[in-house]
Design an enzyme around this catalytic site. Structure first.
Site, mmCIF file in Angstrom:
data_model
loop_
_atom_site.group_PDB
_atom_site.id
_atom_site.type_symbol
_atom_site.label_atom_id
_atom_site.label_comp_id
_atom_site.label_asym_id
_atom_site.label_seq_id
_atom_site.Cartn_x
_atom_site.Cartn_y
_atom_site.Cartn_z
ATOM 1 N N ASN A 9 43.032 53.131 30.837
ATOM 2 C CA ASN A 9 43.345 52.672 32.187
ATOM 3 C C ASN A 9 44.758 52.099 32.151
ATOM 4 O O ASN A 9 44.965 50.992 31.667
ATOM 5 C CB ASN A 9 42.330 51.589 32.611
ATOM 6 N N TRP A 10 45.713 52.891 32.649
ATOM 7 C CA TRP A 10 47.111 52.455 32.572
ATOM 8 C C TRP A 10 47.437 51.352 33.575
ATOM 9 O O TRP A 10 48.486 50.738 33.497
ATOM 10 C CB TRP A 10 48.046 53.647 32.818
ATOM 11 N N LYS A 11 46.555 51.149 34.535
ATOM 12 C CA LYS A 11 46.821 50.176 35.614
ATOM 13 C C LYS A 11 48.179 50.482 36.252
ATOM 14 O O LYS A 11 48.558 51.637 36.336
ATOM 15 C CB LYS A 11 46.739 48.737 35.096
ATOM 16 N N HIS A 96 36.586 48.455 39.342
ATOM 17 C CA HIS A 96 37.257 47.634 38.322
ATOM 18 C C HIS A 96 37.368 46.202 38.843
ATOM 19 O O HIS A 96 37.565 45.978 40.036
ATOM 20 C CB HIS A 96 38.643 48.218 38.020
ATOM 21 N N GLU A 98 39.635 44.144 38.780
ATOM 22 C CA GLU A 98 40.885 43.823 39.501
ATOM 23 C C GLU A 98 40.805 44.297 40.947
ATOM 24 O O GLU A 98 41.351 43.663 41.851
ATOM 25 C CB GLU A 98 42.077 44.450 38.759
ATOM 26 N N SER A 214 39.555 44.174 26.118
ATOM 27 C CA SER A 214 40.299 43.898 24.884
ATOM 28 C C SER A 214 39.812 44.730 23.701
ATOM 29 O O SER A 214 39.817 44.270 22.554
ATOM 30 C CB SER A 214 40.272 42.396 24.555
ATOM 31 N N GLY A 235 42.383 49.225 28.406
ATOM 32 C CA GLY A 235 43.535 48.856 29.217
ATOM 33 C C GLY A 235 44.799 48.792 28.379
ATOM 34 O O GLY A 235 45.418 49.819 28.067
ATOM 35 N N GLY A 236 45.176 47.574 27.963
ATOM 36 C CA GLY A 236 46.445 47.365 27.250
ATOM 37 C C GLY A 236 46.696 48.335 26.104
ATOM 38 O O GLY A 236 47.803 48.887 25.974
HETATM 39 C C1 PEP Z 1 40.569 47.307 31.681
HETATM 40 O O1 PEP Z 1 41.422 46.908 32.436
HETATM 41 O O2 PEP Z 1 39.708 48.130 32.073
HETATM 42 C C2 PEP Z 1 40.571 46.808 30.312
HETATM 43 C C3 PEP Z 1 39.515 47.003 29.566
HETATM 44 O O3 PEP Z 1 41.701 46.142 29.925
HETATM 45 P P1 PEP Z 1 42.036 45.587 28.448
HETATM 46 O O4 PEP Z 1 41.627 46.664 27.472
HETATM 47 O O5 PEP Z 1 43.507 45.351 28.455
HETATM 48 O O6 PEP Z 1 41.232 44.345 28.267
#
Ligand code: PEP
Length: 251
Positions: A9-11, A96, A98, A214, A235-236
């Site tokens: 998920n590049w956001k 999501h 967010e 994470s 995500g990150g």
């Molecule tokens: C996400 O936004 O779906 C996510 C899991 O982010 P991160 O891996 O950065 O916690």
């Protein structure tokens, strides 16, 4: 169909040339060695055409990060499921945390979004997960159950069989605090059990349930080794080709 999936998920990150470099690096890395999972990258909508081209030539599948609950019409700035379908998009993230937090998306609208996607044969990656205060109050199972009951459990069995669930504890997203493998397994087993009770055992066994929060190159292997964890929504760590590639080969 239950399958292992690693979805990035590049956001709202990267500009065009960076996005091209990243998808190119991931495509090269996985073209050398067939991954043991479906690889999906969910990019900002302006990059979907470019990443979709990679999907045609590589093992990468493309996903969107959002879709309108409406079919078409005067909804300036929105993107319909039919538009995504016309660009050969295979997946779309829905629900999501967010989107729930910053855009006020509630269970009812999330259900409608998933419905539009299923109508257009795009697989919703449907996110659910509790806040930190829910877990601290030991309400996490109730919260997750309510999210399912008020949204995707309104689908009939056939419709539901097109959905991927992503369990993302909100306290773990972007915080560096990962759920322990045992916490992830416990919740995934709970979700699978709810699916079995709502539909049947076969449907539960055939549902892919991803962990998100994470997840990174160091912890993915242990998380993915849990019986009911079918992969991750990342995500990150999906913004760095090396890290994302390591996660892909963590099964
Ligand atoms: C996400 O936004 O779906 C996510 C899991 O982010 P991160 O891996 O950065 O916690």
């Amino acid at each position: 169909m239950r399958q292992k999936i690693v979805a990035g998920n590049w956001k709202m990150n990267k500009v065009f040339h960076e996005a091209e470099d990243l998808v190119g690096a991931i495509a090269n890395a996985i073209d050398d060695r067939e991954p043991d999972c479906e690889v999906v990258i969910c990019t900002p909508s302006v990059f979907l055409e470019m990443t979709g081209d990679y999907s045609e030539e590589s093992q990468i599948r493309t996903g969107a990060q959002n879709v309108s609950e409406h079919e078409s019409g005067a909804y300036t700035g929105e993107i319909s499921a039919a538009m995504l379908d016309s660009m050969a998009i295979d997946y779309c993230i829905v629900g999501h945390s967010e989107r729930r937090k910053y855009f006020g998306e509630k269970d009812e609208v999330l259900y409608e979004k998933a419905e539009r996607l299923i109508e257009n044969e795009i697989i919703p990656i449907f996110c659910i997960g509790e806040q930190l205060e829910d877990r601290e109050a030991e309400n996490h199972f109730k919260v997750v159950e309510a999210q399912l009951v008020n949204s995707v459990f309104k689908f009939n069995k056939d419709e539901f069989s097109n959905i991927v669930i992503a369990y993302e504890p909100v306290w773990a997203i972007g915080t560096g605090k990962t759920a322990t493998p045992a916490q992830a397994q416990e919740m995934h087993a709970f979700i699978r059990d709810l699916i079995a009770k709502k539909y049947d055992n076969e449907t539960a066994e055939e549902t892919s349930i991803l962990y998100g929060g994470s997840c990174n190159a160091e912890n993915a292997k242990e998380l993915f080794s849990q019986k009911d964890v079918d992969g991750g929504l990342i995500g990150g760590a999906s913004l760095k080709a090396n890290d994302f590639t390591k996660i892909i080969y963590s099964f």
